[in-house]
Scaffold this motif. Structure first.
Motif, PDB file in Angstrom:
ATOM      1  N   PRO A  26       0.842  -1.290   0.139  1.00  0.00           N
ATOM      2  CA  PRO A  26       0.023  -0.054   0.055  1.00  0.00           C
ATOM      3  C   PRO A  26       1.287   1.006   0.045  1.00  0.00           C
ATOM      4  CG  PRO A  26      -0.515  -1.268   1.531  1.00  0.00           C
ATOM      5  CD  PRO A  26       0.483  -1.876   1.261  1.00  0.00           C
ATOM      6  N   PHE A  27       0.510   2.135  -0.050  1.00  0.00           N
ATOM      7  CA  PHE A  27       1.358   3.282  -0.957  1.00  0.00           C
ATOM      8  C   PHE A  27       1.595   3.915   0.303  1.00  0.00           C
ATOM      9  CE2 PHE A  27       1.568   8.335  -2.009  1.00  0.00           C
ATOM     10  CZ  PHE A  27       2.818   7.819  -3.173  1.00  0.00           C
ATOM     11  N   GLU A  28       0.734   4.337   1.394  1.00  0.00           N
ATOM     12  CA  GLU A  28       0.554   4.357   3.197  1.00  0.00           C
ATOM     13  C   GLU A  28       2.193   3.987   2.832  1.00  0.00           C
ATOM     14  OE1 GLU A  28      -2.467   4.459   1.651  1.00  0.00           O
ATOM     15  OE2 GLU A  28      -2.785   5.783   1.384  1.00  0.00           O
ATOM     16  N   TYR A  29       1.628   2.482   3.517  1.00  0.00           N
ATOM     17  CA  TYR A  29       3.504   1.648   3.951  1.00  0.00           C
ATOM     18  C   TYR A  29       4.216   2.822   3.652  1.00  0.00           C
ATOM     19  CZ  TYR A  29       5.891  -1.931   4.576  1.00  0.00           C
ATOM     20  OH  TYR A  29       7.191  -3.008   5.114  1.00  0.00           O
ATOM     21  N   ILE A  30       4.485   2.466   1.830  1.00  0.00           N
ATOM     22  CA  ILE A  30       5.591   2.850   0.972  1.00  0.00           C
ATOM     23  C   ILE A  30       6.451   4.441   2.051  1.00  0.00           C
ATOM     24  CG2 ILE A  30       6.532   4.398  -0.785  1.00  0.00           C
ATOM     25  CD1 ILE A  30       4.711   2.118  -2.504  1.00  0.00           C
ATOM     26  N   ILE A  31       5.096   5.617   2.089  1.00  0.00           N
ATOM     27  CA  ILE A  31       5.749   6.610   2.760  1.00  0.00           C
ATOM     28  C   ILE A  31       6.328   6.258   3.676  1.00  0.00           C
ATOM     29  CG2 ILE A  31       4.293   8.685   3.499  1.00  0.00           C
ATOM     30  CD1 ILE A  31       4.666   8.813   0.288  1.00  0.00           C
ATOM     31  N   SER A  32       5.530   5.756   4.744  1.00  0.00           N
ATOM     32  CA  SER A  32       5.822   5.761   5.962  1.00  0.00           C
ATOM     33  C   SER A  32       7.075   4.744   6.456  1.00  0.00           C
ATOM     34  CB  SER A  32       5.106   4.503   6.729  1.00  0.00           C
ATOM     35  OG  SER A  32       4.939   3.082   6.149  1.00  0.00           O
ATOM     36  N   LYS A  33       7.938   4.413   5.374  1.00  0.00           N
ATOM     37  CA  LYS A  33       9.293   3.659   5.265  1.00  0.00           C
ATOM     38  C   LYS A  33       9.970   4.688   4.743  1.00  0.00           C
ATOM     39  CE  LYS A  33       9.270  -0.728   6.442  1.00  0.00           C
ATOM     40  NZ  LYS A  33       9.195  -1.080   7.618  1.00  0.00           N
ATOM     41  N   ILE A  34       9.178   4.896   3.598  1.00  0.00           N
ATOM     42  CA  ILE A  34      10.223   6.507   3.556  1.00  0.00           C
ATOM     43  C   ILE A  34      10.588   7.660   4.761  1.00  0.00           C
ATOM     44  CG2 ILE A  34      10.708   8.749   2.098  1.00  0.00           C
ATOM     45  CD1 ILE A  34       8.692   6.981  -0.089  1.00  0.00           C
ATOM     46  N   ASP A  35       9.422   7.496   5.452  1.00  0.00           N
ATOM     47  CA  ASP A  35      10.021   8.487   6.533  1.00  0.00           C
ATOM     48  C   ASP A  35      10.475   8.316   7.149  1.00  0.00           C
ATOM     49  OD1 ASP A  35       8.716  10.696   7.996  1.00  0.00           O
ATOM     50  OD2 ASP A  35       7.537   9.604   9.361  1.00  0.00           O
TER      51      ASP A  35
END
Length: 111
Positions: A4-13
């Motif tokens: 999920p996109f939100e998971y990708i964003i959390s990993k980048i953060d």
């Protein structure tokens, strides 16, 4: 399978937080240099700040005219390709961008 996109964003953060020494939610030149080289700070010839929170290294002036349009189109094409490769809908990208602009992505900082 694409996460999920939100998971990708959390990993980048999370990756940004690991390198972000001054806690501003961004990876500046000095922080990036230290991460890549494993050194404590960049050589004085590359960076002239008094602390890691100051990014006073010299950079070229921003592009103007046709260069700006070419850069914008290049970024747009790269984003379109990324979205296609990861099965992301334009609305998901827009929603993530709005959250980022509103400061929601970096509001859960820890450590």
């Amino acid at each position: 399978f694409s996460p999920p996109f939100e998971y990708i964003i959390s990993k980048i953060d999370e990756m940004i937080r690991m390198v972000d020494r001054d806690g501003d939610g961004q990876v500046g030149f000095a922080e990036f240099y230290c991460m890549v080289t494993g050194k404590d700070r960049p050589p004085l010839g590359l960076w002239t700040g008094s602390s890691l929170s100051k990014r006073s290294f010299s950079s070229p002036p921003p592009p103007t005219g046709p260069e700006v349009i070419q850069a914008r189109n290049s970024k747009r094409n790269a984003l379109d390709e990324f979205a296609r490769d990861h099965n992301l809908k334009p609305e998901s990208i827009k929603r993530a961008y709005r959250k980022f602009k509103a400061g929601e992505v970096n509001s859960n900082k820890s450590g």
